[in-house]
Design a protein around this motif. Structure first.
Motif, PDB file in Angstrom:
ATOM      1  N   HIS A 282      55.718  33.721  51.575  1.00 45.35           N
ATOM      2  CA  HIS A 282      56.397  34.078  50.327  1.00 45.35           C
ATOM      3  C   HIS A 282      57.015  35.476  50.419  1.00 45.35           C
ATOM      4  CE1 HIS A 282      55.256  30.604  48.012  1.00 45.35           C
ATOM      5  NE2 HIS A 282      53.958  30.823  48.136  1.00 45.35           N
ATOM      6  N   ALA A 283      56.277  36.414  50.996  1.00 47.05           N
ATOM      7  CA  ALA A 283      56.715  37.809  50.990  1.00 47.05           C
ATOM      8  C   ALA A 283      57.741  38.114  52.070  1.00 47.05           C
ATOM      9  CB  ALA A 283      55.503  38.734  51.160  1.00 47.05           C
ATOM     10  N   TRP A 284      57.516  37.583  53.284  1.00 45.20           N
ATOM     11  CA  TRP A 284      58.297  38.045  54.430  1.00 45.20           C
ATOM     12  C   TRP A 284      59.126  36.963  55.100  1.00 45.20           C
ATOM     13  CZ3 TRP A 284      58.119  42.598  52.995  1.00 45.20           C
ATOM     14  CH2 TRP A 284      56.939  43.239  52.628  1.00 45.20           C
ATOM     15  N   GLY A 285      58.928  35.704  54.699  1.00 42.81           N
ATOM     16  CA  GLY A 285      59.794  34.656  55.206  1.00 42.81           C
ATOM     17  C   GLY A 285      59.458  34.141  56.588  1.00 42.81           C
ATOM     18  N   PHE A 286      58.286  34.505  57.129  1.00 40.44           N
ATOM     19  CA  PHE A 286      57.874  33.901  58.394  1.00 40.44           C
ATOM     20  C   PHE A 286      56.493  33.286  58.234  1.00 40.44           C
ATOM     21  CE2 PHE A 286      56.439  38.340  58.902  1.00 40.44           C
ATOM     22  CZ  PHE A 286      55.126  38.171  59.341  1.00 40.44           C
ATOM     23  N   ASN A 287      56.143  32.399  59.151  1.00 43.18           N
ATOM     24  CA  ASN A 287      54.925  31.613  59.070  1.00 43.18           C
ATOM     25  C   ASN A 287      53.831  32.279  59.909  1.00 43.18           C
ATOM     26  OD1 ASN A 287      52.866  29.665  59.503  1.00 43.18           O
ATOM     27  ND2 ASN A 287      54.303  27.977  59.222  1.00 43.18           N
ATOM     28  N   THR A 312      55.323  41.300  46.199  1.00 42.53           N
ATOM     29  CA  THR A 312      54.812  39.932  46.152  1.00 42.53           C
ATOM     30  C   THR A 312      53.320  40.007  45.859  1.00 42.53           C
ATOM     31  OG1 THR A 312      56.451  39.259  47.793  1.00 42.53           O
ATOM     32  CG2 THR A 312      54.639  37.727  47.345  1.00 42.53           C
ATOM     33  N   THR A 313      52.887  39.304  44.821  1.00 45.08           N
ATOM     34  CA  THR A 313      51.508  39.401  44.348  1.00 45.08           C
ATOM     35  C   THR A 313      50.787  38.067  44.469  1.00 45.08           C
ATOM     36  OG1 THR A 313      52.054  38.804  42.059  1.00 45.08           O
ATOM     37  CG2 THR A 313      52.185  41.136  42.646  1.00 45.08           C
ATOM     38  N   MET A 314      49.468  38.162  44.504  1.00 44.42           N
ATOM     39  CA  MET A 314      48.600  36.990  44.420  1.00 44.42           C
ATOM     40  C   MET A 314      47.459  37.341  43.474  1.00 44.42           C
ATOM     41  SD  MET A 314      45.641  35.300  45.146  1.00 44.42           S
ATOM     42  CE  MET A 314      44.856  36.604  46.079  1.00 44.42           C
ATOM     43  N   VAL A 315      47.303  36.541  42.437  1.00 46.26           N
ATOM     44  CA  VAL A 315      46.246  36.748  41.445  1.00 46.26           C
ATOM     45  C   VAL A 315      45.289  35.568  41.477  1.00 46.26           C
ATOM     46  CG1 VAL A 315      45.714  36.912  38.979  1.00 46.26           C
ATOM     47  CG2 VAL A 315      47.608  38.245  39.947  1.00 46.26           C
ATOM     48  N   ILE A 316      44.008  35.880  41.562  1.00 43.21           N
ATOM     49  CA  ILE A 316      42.953  34.870  41.461  1.00 43.21           C
ATOM     50  C   ILE A 316      42.432  34.876  40.029  1.00 43.21           C
ATOM     51  CG2 ILE A 316      40.686  34.145  42.278  1.00 43.21           C
ATOM     52  CD1 ILE A 316      41.249  35.578  44.896  1.00 43.21           C
ATOM     53  N   MET A 339      52.138  35.112  32.654  1.00 42.76           N
ATOM     54  CA  MET A 339      51.886  36.525  32.925  1.00 42.76           C
ATOM     55  C   MET A 339      52.832  37.077  33.985  1.00 42.76           C
ATOM     56  SD  MET A 339      47.713  36.480  33.192  1.00 42.76           S
ATOM     57  CE  MET A 339      47.681  38.169  33.794  1.00 42.76           C
ATOM     58  N   PHE A 340      53.495  36.205  34.749  1.00 44.97           N
ATOM     59  CA  PHE A 340      54.248  36.630  35.921  1.00 44.97           C
ATOM     60  C   PHE A 340      55.745  36.528  35.686  1.00 44.97           C
ATOM     61  CE2 PHE A 340      50.204  34.781  37.075  1.00 44.97           C
ATOM     62  CZ  PHE A 340      49.628  35.810  37.827  1.00 44.97           C
ATOM     63  N   ASP A 341      56.481  37.547  36.150  1.00 46.52           N
ATOM     64  CA  ASP A 341      57.935  37.577  35.984  1.00 46.52           C
ATOM     65  C   ASP A 341      58.608  36.437  36.745  1.00 46.52           C
ATOM     66  OD1 ASP A 341      57.568  39.862  34.520  1.00 46.52           O
ATOM     67  OD2 ASP A 341      58.194  41.244  36.092  1.00 46.52           O
ATOM     68  N   PHE A 361      50.945  32.940  43.024  1.00 48.61           N
ATOM     69  CA  PHE A 361      51.773  33.834  43.825  1.00 48.61           C
ATOM     70  C   PHE A 361      53.035  34.125  43.025  1.00 48.61           C
ATOM     71  CE2 PHE A 361      49.196  31.307  46.653  1.00 48.61           C
ATOM     72  CZ  PHE A 361      48.794  32.178  47.653  1.00 48.61           C
ATOM     73  N   ALA A 362      53.483  35.370  43.048  1.00 53.60           N
ATOM     74  CA  ALA A 362      54.657  35.729  42.252  1.00 53.60           C
ATOM     75  C   ALA A 362      55.404  36.884  42.909  1.00 53.60           C
ATOM     76  CB  ALA A 362      54.243  36.116  40.835  1.00 53.60           C
ATOM     77  N   ARG A 363      56.671  37.026  42.528  1.00 56.26           N
ATOM     78  CA  ARG A 363      57.492  38.141  43.005  1.00 56.26           C
ATOM     79  C   ARG A 363      57.963  38.942  41.802  1.00 56.26           C
ATOM     80  NH1 ARG A 363      61.062  35.499  46.115  1.00 56.26           N
ATOM     81  NH2 ARG A 363      59.674  35.705  47.912  1.00 56.26           N
ATOM     82  N   MET A 364      58.023  40.261  41.954  1.00 53.75           N
ATOM     83  CA  MET A 364      58.427  41.136  40.854  1.00 53.75           C
ATOM     84  C   MET A 364      58.840  42.484  41.418  1.00 53.75           C
ATOM     85  SD  MET A 364      54.533  41.607  39.458  1.00 53.75           S
ATOM     86  CE  MET A 364      54.343  39.825  39.584  1.00 53.75           C
TER      87      MET A 364
END
Length: 388
Positions: A282-287, A312-316, A339-341, A361-364
């Motif tokens: 999600h954040a960097w575009g590679f696997n 790039t965030t991850m919330v549990i 809660m996420f943009d 997972f979210a981007r902001m």
């Protein structure tokens, strides 16, 4: 090869396994979690033979380690796993890198009588073999110690019942000094020569001074630019101390106010657990799984140039502490996601089996991150629907 097991296998990981043609240890859990379609399953005999000749291995979960430890057909791999899984042994192994750091290994039956007066407060006590912040306690004063010990004794049966002994063993504990500073998680693998390749760095945000949860992790170009070089220097030295080869690790560290790097724990044969390692895609575009198995390294300058200003965030989403899960009818997942943009992926988790109900997972931008941190000072009871 890969070992797939509970608690969670993501679609992204399953697709990666298929695309890479990775052999998968054939277990009931692996088939149940993936549906089995299109995967290259191998039996334990072939698995052991491949392990014995040093085939590169990954496990998505601590639960998968029991297959490696039971097989014992690659003693050096077992040695590396043991160093990481036994938190006290890990402390002992890297002690030459941190000669002033105080810690002690203590059997659970000896906790009540253990003299903690030599530890400055606050300090930490946690299972020597542990996972997911289970059984971790922050001790704020020496007078609090008897209360903490009573809580640990009450938790012991539940911890050992919910997870295999190889994952969480509440029979032995690590008492260790508290570490001031910011916490980070590093996904790194060591190649056949012991050279480390960092695939991601996550900042672990705590909502308060006594928080020990795994609620919020995030990454950004700023974090990578600030931390990649010093963390690379550190994992080189740590890898040499532990003699790591062909080995992925999810390493958690604290950076002190003076800039020192002190490890918290190293989780073996995997990147971030619960397939949170997917955040790298999600954040960097590679696997990250492809990079590990193919021995690739990110071109960080090129990658970061396309992600400036993004977080790039991850919330549990944990079940509120003390809530009776038997009384829960469900959760407002749409409310949680709001809660996420820019939510990228929402994962619903079986809250009846685990102490969480979702991952997101979210981007902001940095402003969105600041708002999210404020929102996370509250628990998630506002998203709970109770029965009757």
């Amino acid at each position: 090869m890969i070992v797939l097991d509970y608690p969670y296998v993501s679609r992204f990981l399953t697709d990666s396994v298929m695309e890479l043609g990775l052999p998968v240890l054939d277990t009931e859990n692996a088939r149940r979690l993936t549906g089995g379609a299109g995967l290259n399953f191998i039996d334990e005999i072939e698995f052991s033979a491949r392990l014995g000749v040093g085939t590169r291995l990954y496990t998505n979960s601590e639960n998968g380690l029991e297959h490696i430890l039971r097989c014992r057909c690659n003693e050096d791999l077992v040695r590396q796993v043991d160093i990481c899984k036994d938190k006290a042994l890990f402390r002992e192994t890297v002690a030459p890198l941190h000669p002033d750091y105080r810690f002690a290994r203590v059997a659970i039956d000896d906790l009540a009588e253990f003299d903690v007066s030599g530890f400055d407060c606050p300090f930490i006590v946690k299972p020597a073999r542990g996972f997911f912040s289970l059984g971790v306690h922050l001790v704020k004063s020496h007078g609090q110690w008897p209360e903490v010990v009573r809580t640990i004794l009450e938790e012991r049966e539940a911890l050992n019942a919910e997870y295999p002994e190889g994952v969480v063993d509440a029979g032995e504990f690590l008492v260790e000094a508290g570490i001031d500073g910011e916490e980070y998680a590093i996904d790194v693998y060591y190649d056949g020569d012991g050279a480390p390749v960092i695939t991601n760095i996550l900042h672990h945000h705590f909502v308060s001074g006594d928080d020990v949860s795994d609620r919020l992790y995030y990454t950004s170009a700023r974090i990578l630019r600030e931390r990649l070089e010093p963390f690379t220097d550190y994992v080189i030295r740590m890898g040499e101390a532990c003699a790591l080869r062909n080995f992925p690790i999810h390493l958690e560290v604290r950076v002190t106010p003076e800039g020192g790097i002190v490890p918290i724990e190293a989780n073996p044969l995997r990147f971030a657990g619960w397939c949170v390692a997917d955040i790298t895609g999600h954040a960097w575009g590679f696997n990250p799984y492809e990079y590990y198995f193919k021995g690739l390294a990110p071109d960080w300058e090129a990658v970061l140039s396309t992600r400036e200003g993004e977080v790039t965030t991850m919330v549990i989403a944990d079940v509120p502490p003390g809530m009776d899960r038997d009384r829960i009818a469900g959760f407002d997942l749409q409310g949680f996601q709001s809660m996420f943009d820019n939510p990228l992926e929402l994962r619903e988790i079986d809250y009846s089996a685990y102490p969480v109900f979702a991952f997101c997972f979210a981007r902001m931008d940095e402003g969105g991150l600041a708002r999210l941190k404020t929102d996370l000072t509250e628990d998630f009871s506002r998203f709970v629907t109770l029965k009757g």
